[in-house]
Structures are given as structure tokens and as C-alpha cells.
Scaffold this active site. Structure first.
Site, short mmCIF file in Angstrom:
data_model
loop_
_atom_site.label_atom_id
_atom_site.label_comp_id
_atom_site.label_asym_id
_atom_site.label_seq_id
_atom_site.Cartn_x
_atom_site.Cartn_y
_atom_site.Cartn_z
N ASN A 171 0.87 -1.17 0.00
CA ASN A 171 0.00 0.00 0.00
C ASN A 171 0.91 1.23 0.00
OD1 ASN A 171 -1.81 2.04 0.53
ND2 ASN A 171 -2.33 1.36 2.61
N TRP A 172 1.04 1.84 -1.18
CA TRP A 172 2.00 2.95 -1.30
C TRP A 172 1.45 4.25 -0.70
CZ3 TRP A 172 4.18 2.44 -7.02
CH2 TRP A 172 4.79 1.18 -7.15
N LYS A 173 0.17 4.27 -0.38
CA LYS A 173 -0.46 5.47 0.19
C LYS A 173 -0.18 6.68 -0.72
CE LYS A 173 -0.24 3.29 4.68
NZ LYS A 173 -0.13 3.42 6.13
N HIS A 183 -9.49 1.47 4.58
CA HIS A 183 -8.23 1.56 5.33
C HIS A 183 -8.46 2.46 6.56
CE1 HIS A 183 -4.15 2.67 6.41
NE2 HIS A 183 -3.80 1.54 5.84
N GLU A 236 -6.84 4.80 7.74
CA GLU A 236 -6.63 6.24 7.49
C GLU A 236 -7.87 6.86 6.87
OE1 GLU A 236 -2.94 5.68 5.40
OE2 GLU A 236 -2.01 5.09 7.30
N GLU A 243 -5.64 -4.90 10.51
CA GLU A 243 -4.59 -3.91 10.76
C GLU A 243 -4.87 -3.19 12.06
OE1 GLU A 243 -2.51 -2.70 6.86
OE2 GLU A 243 -4.29 -1.45 7.05
N GLY A 262 2.46 2.16 10.85
CA GLY A 262 3.44 3.24 10.72
C GLY A 262 4.12 3.61 12.03
N SER A 281 3.29 -2.27 10.37
CA SER A 281 4.74 -2.38 10.56
C SER A 281 5.31 -3.75 10.20
CB SER A 281 5.10 -2.00 12.00
OG SER A 281 4.73 -0.65 12.26
N GLY A 284 2.76 -1.13 4.33
CA GLY A 284 2.84 0.29 4.02
C GLY A 284 4.27 0.72 3.80
N GLY A 285 4.89 1.28 4.84
CA GLY A 285 6.24 1.85 4.74
C GLY A 285 7.25 0.96 4.04
P1 PGA Z 1 2.76 0.22 7.72
O1 PGA Z 1 1.31 0.47 7.07
O2 PGA Z 1 3.29 -1.07 7.12
O3 PGA Z 1 3.57 1.42 7.31
O4 PGA Z 1 2.58 0.11 9.19
C1 PGA Z 1 0.41 -0.58 6.85
C2 PGA Z 1 -0.87 -0.07 6.25
O5 PGA Z 1 -1.31 1.02 6.62
O6 PGA Z 1 -1.47 -0.74 5.39
#
Ligand code: PGA
Length: 254
Positions: free
Chosen positions: A12-14, A98, A100, A170, A176, A216, A237-238
Site C-alpha cells: 500500500n503505497w499510500k 483503510h 486512514e 490492521e 506506521g 509495521s 505500508g512503509g
Molecule cells: P505500515 O502500514 O506497514 O507502514 O505500518 C500498513 C498499512 O497502513 O497498510
């Protein structure tokens, strides 16, 4: 690692990567992951990079996902993107709900369920995200939150559609933050979600649903997480923003 369900690792590149940066990343992944057949590999760039990334991965094992979608098929919805528009770029997956978006766009379970229905109607596979906040976990409400989010976000789906839906567990406190759920916490939540699916739909449907862990995920914790019986992949994500770390996560999951 022999698993009951084929693992699915999605990046997930956001809101990261210009088109040029996206192409650099995906070209590197193509080389690194050229021969991987054991797991499904998905990248979810921002909308603006879908067209170019789609062309770049044509002859590869990497599949394309989007990060959101409108529940509506067409019309006066300024700023929204419809399923049919994603299909033009051979998008196969779409992340929905998600945390967010639940937090910043105030997306509700009901809206997420409408989007999931629209995704299935267009033969896109939704990746439906659920998970508790830190305050909810500390108050002992993890299961209660999942008992609301899971049925609410899948409302109206048929058994067959549910079986073709991916759920991403999640925990919001792990996203993050560098804090990963312990393997025991992840397995417990995943097994709980699968139990809910069995109650809501039936046992065989529940056994078919792939449940990803997200929060993470890194190369160093992938192996242990993927070894859990109810963990069927990762939403990253990251660590999906660099060739090395995402490729290592995929390789360590095998
Ligand atoms: P993260 O994000 O791996 O940076 O914790 C995961 C996500 O939000 O899908």
C-alpha cells in the site's frame, strides 16, 4: 511454508511516489520477484501512477491494486474514481476502508460495504481493512470492534463474494509506528475474524477467505507472522516503498 490458502502480499503505497518514482520501484520489483509463483504479489500505487505502472508490469507476476474506489458506477461525484475506470488499467484489487480513510474521511462500515459490493460487481477483489485503535485494545474491546466492523463492512455480500474478498486485519496502533502485533496477538485476532465469518456465512466460506496482517510488517518479522495458521499474507505500508524491503518481505513469506 505450506499454507492452507495462497498467501497474498500487497504493498500500500499510500500518498507516495510520482510516476517516475513509481516506475523505478516497480521495475526493481519486477527484476527481484521475476520467478515468484508461490504467493500473490500486489502493488497499490496512487491513482495517478496506475496507468504507467500497469504497462510496466504487463509481463510480470505483479498484479495491480487501487487504494480506494467510489461506491457509485458513474456520475456527478467530483473527485471520485469508479470501478470501471480502474478496470481500464487492469486493476484487480482495491483496498477499502483503510483505517486512514476511516479516520480522516470518516468512512463508515456501511459505506465500505457499498464499495465492496460495487467492487465485486465489477469483478475487482476488495481488500477490506479492519482493526482496533490503541485505546480500544487497552480497554479490552478488540473483539467487540471486530464484531462490528467485520459484519458491517461485508453487509449484503453473498458467500461467494465473501470468499473472493480479502480481509486485512490492521491494528491501528501498529500502523506506521514500528510496533508490530506479536505473532500471538495477530493469530488470535485472525482466528477470531475467521470464526466470525463462519458464524455470519458458513465454515467453508470462512476457510476460503484470505486474512492479511498489516501494521509495521518488515522483512525481519515476516516469517514469524506468516507461519501463523490464520495469517494469509500482509498489507505493507512503509516497507513497500523500497525495492529491497518489499522484495525481502515477499521472499521471506515463501
Ligand atoms: P505500515 O502500514 O506497514 O507502514 O505500518 C500498513 C498499512 O497502513 O497498510
Amino acid at each position: 511454508m505450506k499454507k492452507e490458502r495462497k498467501l497474498i502480499i500487497a504493498g500500500n503505497w499510500k500518498m507516495n511516489k510520482t510516476v517516475a518514482e513509481a516506475l523505478g520501484l516497480v521495475r526493481g520489483l519486477k527484476i527481484e520477484l521475476a520467478n515468484v509463483k508461490e504467493v500473490d504479489i500486489v502493488v497499490c500505487p496512487p491513482f495517478t501512477a496506475l496507468s504507467e505502472v500497469s504497462k510496466a508490469i504487463l509481463d510480470s507476476v505483479i498484479r495491480l491494486g487501487a487504494q480506494n474506489m467510489s461506491p457509485n458506477p458513474v456520475g456527478a461525484f467530483t473527485g471520485e474514481i469508479a470501478a470501471v475506470m480502474l478496470k481500464e488499467f487492469s486493476v484487480r484489487y482495491v483496498i477499502l476502508g483503510h483505517s486512514e480513510r476511516r479516520q480522516y474521511q470518516k468512512e463508515s462500515d456501511a459505506l465500505i460495504a457499498q464499495k465492496a459490493l460495487a467492487a465485486h460487481a465489477a469483478s475487482l477483489k476488495p481488500i477490506v481493512c479492519v482493526g482496533e485503535t490503541l485505546a480500544e485494545r487497552e480497554a479490552g474491546q478488540t473483539e467487540k470492534v471486530l464484531q462490528t466492523q467485520v459484519p458491517g463492512s461485508l453487509a449484503g455480500l453473498t458467500r461467494e463474494q465473501v470468499a473472493e474478498t480479502i480481509i486485512a486485519y490492521e491494528p491501528v496502533w501498529a500502523i506506521g509506528t514500528g510496533k508490530t502485533a506479536t505473532t500471538a496477538q495477530a493469530q488470535q485476532a485472525h482466528a477470531f475474524i475467521r470464526g466470525l465469518l463462519a458464524q455470519l456465512f458458513d465454515e467453508s466460506t470462512a476457510r476460503r477467505v484470505r486474512i492479511q496482517y498489516g501494521g509495521s510488517v518488515k522483512p525481519a518479522n515476516t516469517r514469524e507472522l506468516m507461519a501463523q495458521p490464520d495469517v494469509d499474507g500482509a498489507l505493507v505500508g512503509g516497507a513497500s516503498l523500497e525495492v529491497r524491503s518489499f522484495a525481502d518481505i515477499v521472499k521471506n513469506s515463501i
